[in-house]
Write a protein that holds these residues in place. Structure first.
Motif, PDB file in Angstrom:
ATOM      1  N   TYR A   1       0.835  -1.205   0.000  1.00  0.00           N
ATOM      2  CA  TYR A   1       0.000   0.000   0.000  1.00  0.00           C
ATOM      3  C   TYR A   1       0.869   1.255   0.000  1.00  0.00           C
ATOM      4  O   TYR A   1       0.650   2.181  -0.784  1.00  0.00           O
ATOM      5  CB  TYR A   1      -0.921  -0.023   1.221  1.00  0.00           C
ATOM      6  CG  TYR A   1      -1.526   1.312   1.577  1.00  0.00           C
ATOM      7  CD1 TYR A   1      -2.514   1.876   0.781  1.00  0.00           C
ATOM      8  CD2 TYR A   1      -1.118   2.000   2.711  1.00  0.00           C
ATOM      9  CE1 TYR A   1      -3.069   3.112   1.114  1.00  0.00           C
ATOM     10  CE2 TYR A   1      -1.668   3.227   3.046  1.00  0.00           C
ATOM     11  CZ  TYR A   1      -2.638   3.772   2.251  1.00  0.00           C
ATOM     12  OH  TYR A   1      -3.176   4.988   2.576  1.00  0.00           O
ATOM     13  N   LEU A   2       1.895   1.267   0.876  1.00  0.00           N
ATOM     14  CA  LEU A   2       2.752   2.449   0.941  1.00  0.00           C
ATOM     15  C   LEU A   2       3.484   2.646  -0.383  1.00  0.00           C
ATOM     16  O   LEU A   2       3.678   3.772  -0.839  1.00  0.00           O
ATOM     17  CB  LEU A   2       3.741   2.323   2.100  1.00  0.00           C
ATOM     18  CG  LEU A   2       3.108   2.402   3.487  1.00  0.00           C
ATOM     19  CD1 LEU A   2       4.144   2.191   4.574  1.00  0.00           C
ATOM     20  CD2 LEU A   2       2.415   3.736   3.695  1.00  0.00           C
ATOM     21  N   HIS A   3       3.894   1.539  -1.002  1.00  0.00           N
ATOM     22  CA  HIS A   3       4.532   1.646  -2.313  1.00  0.00           C
ATOM     23  C   HIS A   3       3.554   2.180  -3.348  1.00  0.00           C
ATOM     24  O   HIS A   3       3.922   2.969  -4.202  1.00  0.00           O
ATOM     25  CB  HIS A   3       5.027   0.282  -2.772  1.00  0.00           C
ATOM     26  CG  HIS A   3       6.413   0.003  -2.338  1.00  0.00           C
ATOM     27  ND1 HIS A   3       7.301  -0.697  -3.080  1.00  0.00           N
ATOM     28  CD2 HIS A   3       7.067   0.363  -1.213  1.00  0.00           C
ATOM     29  CE1 HIS A   3       8.442  -0.770  -2.440  1.00  0.00           C
ATOM     30  NE2 HIS A   3       8.321  -0.147  -1.298  1.00  0.00           N
ATOM     31  N   ALA A   4       2.318   1.700  -3.247  1.00  0.00           N
ATOM     32  CA  ALA A   4       1.327   2.116  -4.238  1.00  0.00           C
ATOM     33  C   ALA A   4       1.138   3.624  -4.185  1.00  0.00           C
ATOM     34  O   ALA A   4       0.980   4.274  -5.212  1.00  0.00           O
ATOM     35  CB  ALA A   4       0.009   1.405  -3.993  1.00  0.00           C
ATOM     36  N   ARG A   5       1.179   4.168  -2.984  1.00  0.00           N
ATOM     37  CA  ARG A   5       1.004   5.602  -2.851  1.00  0.00           C
ATOM     38  C   ARG A   5       2.098   6.372  -3.556  1.00  0.00           C
ATOM     39  O   ARG A   5       1.930   7.525  -3.900  1.00  0.00           O
ATOM     40  CB  ARG A   5       1.042   5.996  -1.367  1.00  0.00           C
ATOM     41  CG  ARG A   5       0.023   5.350  -0.533  1.00  0.00           C
ATOM     42  CD  ARG A   5      -1.238   6.075  -0.461  1.00  0.00           C
ATOM     43  NE  ARG A   5      -1.062   7.510  -0.329  1.00  0.00           N
ATOM     44  CZ  ARG A   5      -2.063   8.351  -0.156  1.00  0.00           C
ATOM     45  NH1 ARG A   5      -3.279   7.884  -0.071  1.00  0.00           N
ATOM     46  NH2 ARG A   5      -1.846   9.633  -0.062  1.00  0.00           N
ATOM     47  N   ALA A   6       3.274   5.737  -3.704  1.00  0.00           N
ATOM     48  CA  ALA A   6       4.394   6.438  -4.313  1.00  0.00           C
ATOM     49  C   ALA A   6       4.560   6.059  -5.784  1.00  0.00           C
ATOM     50  O   ALA A   6       5.554   6.380  -6.395  1.00  0.00           O
ATOM     51  CB  ALA A   6       5.675   6.129  -3.539  1.00  0.00           C
ATOM     52  N   THR A   7       3.596   5.327  -6.322  1.00  0.00           N
ATOM     53  CA  THR A   7       3.754   4.834  -7.690  1.00  0.00           C
ATOM     54  C   THR A   7       2.678   5.441  -8.580  1.00  0.00           C
ATOM     55  O   THR A   7       1.491   5.330  -8.274  1.00  0.00           O
ATOM     56  CB  THR A   7       3.627   3.300  -7.713  1.00  0.00           C
ATOM     57  OG1 THR A   7       4.522   2.769  -6.749  1.00  0.00           O
ATOM     58  CG2 THR A   7       3.970   2.750  -9.081  1.00  0.00           C
ATOM     59  N   ALA A   8       3.112   6.022  -9.681  1.00  0.00           N
ATOM     60  CA  ALA A   8       2.147   6.605 -10.603  1.00  0.00           C
ATOM     61  C   ALA A   8       1.180   5.528 -11.067  1.00  0.00           C
ATOM     62  O   ALA A   8       1.546   4.382 -11.244  1.00  0.00           O
ATOM     63  CB  ALA A   8       2.874   7.190 -11.807  1.00  0.00           C
ATOM     64  N   GLY A   9      -0.053   5.888 -11.223  1.00  0.00           N
ATOM     65  CA  GLY A   9      -1.027   4.927 -11.727  1.00  0.00           C
ATOM     66  C   GLY A   9      -1.610   4.042 -10.643  1.00  0.00           C
ATOM     67  O   GLY A   9      -2.499   3.257 -10.887  1.00  0.00           O
ATOM     68  N   TRP A  10      -1.072   4.148  -9.437  1.00  0.00           N
ATOM     69  CA  TRP A  10      -1.591   3.296  -8.364  1.00  0.00           C
ATOM     70  C   TRP A  10      -2.171   4.107  -7.217  1.00  0.00           C
ATOM     71  O   TRP A  10      -2.687   3.559  -6.268  1.00  0.00           O
ATOM     72  CB  TRP A  10      -0.485   2.376  -7.839  1.00  0.00           C
ATOM     73  CG  TRP A  10      -0.440   1.120  -8.602  1.00  0.00           C
ATOM     74  CD1 TRP A  10       0.253   0.901  -9.758  1.00  0.00           C
ATOM     75  CD2 TRP A  10      -1.114  -0.101  -8.297  1.00  0.00           C
ATOM     76  NE1 TRP A  10       0.043  -0.370 -10.180  1.00  0.00           N
ATOM     77  CE2 TRP A  10      -0.787  -1.012  -9.299  1.00  0.00           C
ATOM     78  CE3 TRP A  10      -1.969  -0.507  -7.272  1.00  0.00           C
ATOM     79  CZ2 TRP A  10      -1.282  -2.306  -9.315  1.00  0.00           C
ATOM     80  CZ3 TRP A  10      -2.452  -1.796  -7.281  1.00  0.00           C
ATOM     81  CH2 TRP A  10      -2.105  -2.679  -8.308  1.00  0.00           C
ATOM     82  N   LYS A  11      -2.024   5.407  -7.313  1.00  0.00           N
ATOM     83  CA  LYS A  11      -2.537   6.233  -6.225  1.00  0.00           C
ATOM     84  C   LYS A  11      -4.050   6.211  -6.201  1.00  0.00           C
ATOM     85  O   LYS A  11      -4.684   5.731  -7.112  1.00  0.00           O
ATOM     86  CB  LYS A  11      -2.094   7.655  -6.455  1.00  0.00           C
ATOM     87  CG  LYS A  11      -0.684   7.858  -6.096  1.00  0.00           C
ATOM     88  CD  LYS A  11      -0.371   9.303  -6.267  1.00  0.00           C
ATOM     89  CE  LYS A  11       0.834   9.396  -7.124  1.00  0.00           C
ATOM     90  NZ  LYS A  11       1.322  10.689  -7.298  1.00  0.00           N
TER      91      LYS A  11
END
Ligand code: HEM
Lengths: 603, 359
Positions: free
Chosen positions: B314-324
């Motif tokens: 989840y924390l990675h997703a927040r920092a990944t374009a297209g996954w926020k």
């Protein structure tokens, strides 16, 4: 790199993260890898092998793939919690296999009984860790570069940044910049002057923490892996009064990692002086264990000084890096076997294995040598033993214990003679009696000779064949003795991981710019703006504090003339478009402090 | 000995009475919250809709934002203007359940006061339970459940005391706390008793208390995430010119904006993630002492690990374009579901070393 103006709209569309959304100003606010959209940039690579390899590497080290691998890792861990695992409970696996004959071959093919050492699970985490390394190395380089360079200059239109403030002052622009440098430095920002503005940055620890965290993950993995390769683990059952010295031959069973070297067993020995177990005496939880303590005397090295200690369930004894855990306990009835002439053939405490929570125990008493029958011929004796620490009472129920403590110990024996089969070369279970080459002793009723005995009682073997006496009960405890190098590293890694994580999540990396220029009317216009990663709650507050500090040197000028002033900011007219109307309006005209609330208030 | 046993018995009874009483007070708080929402629906808010549809209003929202650090000292402290990050909608937060109506607000305050009372009573129940067994009150699922919901409410009250804008979470929270307590007293109840030796360790205090705190705070984050998802659909509907149903509009309008809810859940989850990491490591150390191995892939260990990895994702997703945004939010919910399963599912459906404590 392109300038803020030209990239801004495009990046807006690309929905990039807060750092890069503000063009050059936000560049390198983190060292997160730039995302390549699957359909552009990375694209289909040229057909050369190197091209493919590059493409593959870029994909593997992208955040998107890291995310997918993380997701796969958690997904892959699930079956291991639902299907019995060999490494956790071998017996359960066996039971499962017996029950599910059709599923078993499929599961075995998929290595579902050994999920955590399976090829596919290993593949996921190895890929993840390769990705991690591929991610950390360039990020570390980048970060070091950022530490050496200075924060980028102010973007043209500070109004577009997430936090903004402005005021007019009678102080000179140089004076304001000088004061801003002082204020920011006092708060440990890295600052310098670029053109008409001061650029400042703070919170590098966030990035450092993030890198430390990811590196710590690698340290932990390596520590666990080496621990597995070099570890040794053995079990030993010891009756009160007996001892153990740490050599391979003394173990009941022994396992070790594939790189383990048996010379590395730490030299020590210990004696089990006493085992104490207490149990809940009454109530619905009667019989639930309350304390288990093994009192031992140990000595370190070949002939170290003797020391006393207590090993409890949660408190292993650590000797020279080796840990001694208390694993199980049970009872060992002390029996004396005499031959027909009354001569003592053997006297020993025989450990029996518990078969239920109340420590009903079973096992075998074996007399291997020293016994001669009434004709003077050498033979062997064997007894099947059943023991209950608390007997229900004569004729009440079966031979099952009512309570795990030693309240009413009773030992039941049945007697055999002949060959114990120990010479057959096959490994023998010490807790089972193989009666295939033995003859039953018969009782008066012609049946197998059996007796239930209380301590002090004696079972006479028929025809002057001797006797066996139940003298008393000792307790035994079994220990796991394990040595696992790398624990220190794993612990160090964990601590570093938590510290790094805290730094990474609690520290905001942010930039602040202070621009001071002389307006057309000769009054200095001060603009301040801040930019952080997207989740910066405290940024506006911090900006407020900074501006409050700055206002003491550059006080707000007296009421401005009525005509809206256009400050001398280099705001290109070409950038104006419909969607930014509002911002331009605010940006091209310094919002006077007195006006701002009216426009922005939440009423 | 007998005397001690008798006091223990009476303490345990006191604890039960207190828990039941707290349920009664929570029920009152629940109805007060309902009154707050119902009375608040009479307000004419309509701000979200205006902000999203009328271009003029939108512009003012864009620069308006939330003035902070301003206050009355205008002359010595310039006003700070905030803007939402690029790519998020610039919508002001809703006014809260009371919708700015006087009566609604009154009932909201009553609800909060009742929640405080219920919390104190419940905390008393947990404390007397702990005294009656003379150990930490979380050795079986009943105790874990009552302690868990106490900590949930406690965290909520702490956020309120810190003047965070969290009153909107009151109703869902009180509802679920009632549910949790209901399950606890009916199906999970276990008579108070002492521990098996494996649980005798100061790590019980450290490991389990942090596990409970993490779960409680993750739960607040999850509620925020769910509301974010609703509010976000509502905002997108408005932005694309749709008209949401009357009821949905009335409720959604009063919540904070999607971006505020999103930030709320992120901050909550991010804040406890390090603590969750610590919990797992502390558990490993305890397991090392108790069972002779640090990590043995016991079901509980597996699910803690899964939860941890899911939150990391989840924390990675927040920092990944297209996954926020929504995708990250779904991940956060999956992660919390893993936590829940680890607690209820594993104890009930899967047997392992951890299941000794008695369901
Ligand atoms: C072993 C698996 C991994 C775990 C458990 C993990 C965990 C985390 C966590 C919890 C964060 C949040 C910290 C923050 O938001 O600042 C984070 C951030 C980050 N991770 Fe990982 N990570 C892993 C692997 C990777 C890999 C393989 C990459 C590279 C592709 C990577 C790149 C990053 C980056 C760039 C950030 C910072 C994002 C930001 O700046 O907000 N991580 N990681």
């Amino acid at each position: 790199m392109s300038k803020a103006n030209s990239t801004e709209t495009r990046q807006r569309e690309a929905d990039h993260d807060g750092g890069s959304a503000h063009g050059a100003a936000g560049e390198q606010l983190s060292t997160a890898p730039r995302e390549e959209r699957p359909d552009t940039g990375a694209g289909v690579p040229a057909m050369s092998v190197i091209g493919w390899a590059r493409w593959f590497w870029r994909q593997l080290t992208s955040m998107r793939v890291a995310l997918i691998l993380l997701f796969l890792l958690s997904l892959g861990a699930i079956p291991g919690s639902l299907i019995p695992q060999t490494s956790v409970d071998d017996m359960k696996v066996q039971a499962f296999k017996d029950q599910h004959t059709t599923l078993t071959p499929v599961y075995e093919k998929l290595q579902l009984f050994d999920v955590y050492s399976s090829v596919w699970f290993s593949a996921i985490y190895i890929l993840l860790f390769v990705s991690l390394i591929g991610c950390i190395v360039p990020r570390t380089g980048q970060f070091v570069g950022q530490l050496r360079s200075r924060p980028p200059g102010a973007p043209k239109r500070l109004t577009r940044l997430p936090a903004y403030t402005t005021w007019r002052t009678d102080a000179e622009p140089e004076e304001v910049r000088g004061a801003a440098l002082a204020v920011l430095r006092e708060r440990r920002f890295r600052t310098h002057v670029v053109g008409d503005a001061v650029a400042a940055e703070k919170g590098y620890l966030r990035e450092a923490g993030n890198l430390v965290f990811h590196i710590a993950l690698i340290v932990m993995l390596v520590a666990f892996a080496s621990g597995q390769l070099f570890k040794s683990e053995g079990g030993k059952l010891i009756v009160e009064g007996d001892g153990f010295s740490n050599t391979l031959t003394q173990y009941d069973d022994f396992k070790s990692g594939s790189l383990y070297d048996s010379d590395s067993l730490a030299p020590f020995s210990f004696v089990l002086d006493d085992f104490v177990g207490t149990y809940e005496k009454s109530g619905p939880q009667r019989g639930t264990p309350r304390t288990f303590e093994a009192r031992v005397t140990y000595s370190e090295g070949a002939d170290g000084a003797e020391r006393k200690d207590v090993i409890k369930v949660n408190e292993p004894l650590v000797v020279d890096g080796t840990k001694i855990y208390l694993i199980a306990h049970g009872y060992a009835p002390v029996v004396t076997v005499r031959d027909g002439k009354g001569k003592v053939v053997s006297r020993s405490a025989v450990p029996l294995l518990p078969i239920d929570n109340n420590i009903t125990s079973s096992g075998a008493i074996k007399v291997m040598d020293g016994y001669k029958d009434k004709n003077g011929e050498k033979t062997q004796l064997g007894f099947k033993a059943f023991f209950v620490p608390t007997f229900a009472g004569e004729g009440k129920g079966q031979m099952f214990s009512q309570f795990p403590g030693l309240d009413f110990p009773v030992l039941a024996l049945s007697a055999y003679q002949g060959s114990l089969g120990v010479d057959s070369g096959l490994a023998q279970n010490v807790y089972q009696l193989d009666t295939s080459k033995m003859k039953e002793f018969k009782g008066e009723d012609g049946e197998l000779l059996k007796k239930m005995m209380m301590p002090g009682e004696k079972l006479d073997l028929p025809d002057g064949a001797g006797s066996i006496t139940f003298d008393g009960v000792e307790e035994w405890a079994s220990f796991q003795i394990s040595q696992q190098p790398g624990n220190g590293w794993a612990l160090g890694g964990s601590v570093a991981a938590i510290a790094g994580l805290a730094g990474s999540l609690f520290i905001q990396r942010r930039r602040v710019w202070v621009r001071a220029v002389r307006g057309a009317d000769g009054v200095t216009v001060v603009e301040m703006a801040g930019l952080g990663r997207s989740e910066s709650a405290r940024l506006p507050e911090e900006l407020g504090e900074l501006s409050a500090a700055l206002v003491t040197t550059a006080p707000v000028a007296a009421e401005a003339p009525d005509t809206p002033e256009k400050p001398d900011t280099p705001d290109g007219p070409g950038t104006t478009d419909a969607t930014t109307d509002a911002t331009n309006e605010a940006g091209s005209r310094p919002v006077h402090p007195a006006e701002a609330p009216a426009e922005g208030a939440e009423k | 000995m007998n005397l001690a046993a008798a006091t223990n018995e009476s303490l345990a009874n006191t604890s039960n009475v207190l828990i039941y009483s707290s349920m009664a007070v929570y029920t009152l708080a629940f109805f007060a919250h309902i009154a707050e929402w119902v009375l608040g629906s009479r307000s004419k808010v309509g701000r979200t809709a205006a902000a999203l549809s009328a271009p003029g209003a939108r512009a003012s929202a864009a620069t308006g934002g939330k003035p902070r650090a301003g206050g009355t000292a205008v002359l010595d402290r310039p006003e700070v203007i905030t803007r939402s990050a690029t790519g998020t909608r610039d919508v002001p937060d809703g006014p809260g359940a009371a919708g700015g109506t006087f009566k609604g607000d009154l009932w909201g305050r009553i609800a909060v006061s009742l929640t405080v009372v219920a919390f104190l009573v419940q905390a008393g129940g947990v404390a007397t339970r702990a005294l009656s067994v003379q150990r930490a009150p979380w050795a079986n699922m009943y105790e874990f459940s009552i302690t868990f919901s106490t900590v949930v409410v406690g965290s909520y009250l702490v956020l309120l005391a810190l003047k965070k804008n969290v009153r909107w979470i009151g109703l869902p929270l009180v509802t679920t706390v009632l549910l949790d307590l209901g399950i606890a007293v009916t199906t999970l109840y276990t008579d108070s008793d002492q521990l098996v030796p494996a649980l005798h360790s100061y790590w019980l205090w450290i490991h389990v208390s942090t596990a409970i705190i993490c779960g409680a705070v993750f739960y607040l984050g999850a509620v925020g995430t769910v509301l974010y998802l609703f509010r976000d659909s509502y905002e997108s509907k408005l932005a694309s010119g749709g008209t949401p149903g009357k009821f949905a509009a009335s409720v959604m309008e009063r919540l904070p904006s999607a971006s505020s809810l999103d930030k709320f859940s992120y901050r909550i989850n991010a804040a406890v993630f390090p603590l969750w990491t610590f919990t797992i490591i502390a558990g490993a150390i305890w397991a090392g002492d108790a069972w002779g191995r640090y990590w043995g892939w016991d079901p509980k260990e597996v699910w803690s690990f899964i939860t941890w990895v899911a939150y990391a994702a989840y924390l990675h997703a927040r920092a990944t374009a297209g996954w926020k945004g929504r995708k990250a939010a779904y991940l956060a919910l999956v992660a919390f579901a893993c936590w829940l399963f680890n607690y209820y599912g594993v104890n009930i459906f899967v047997s392992g070393l951890h299941s000794y404590a008695g369901v």
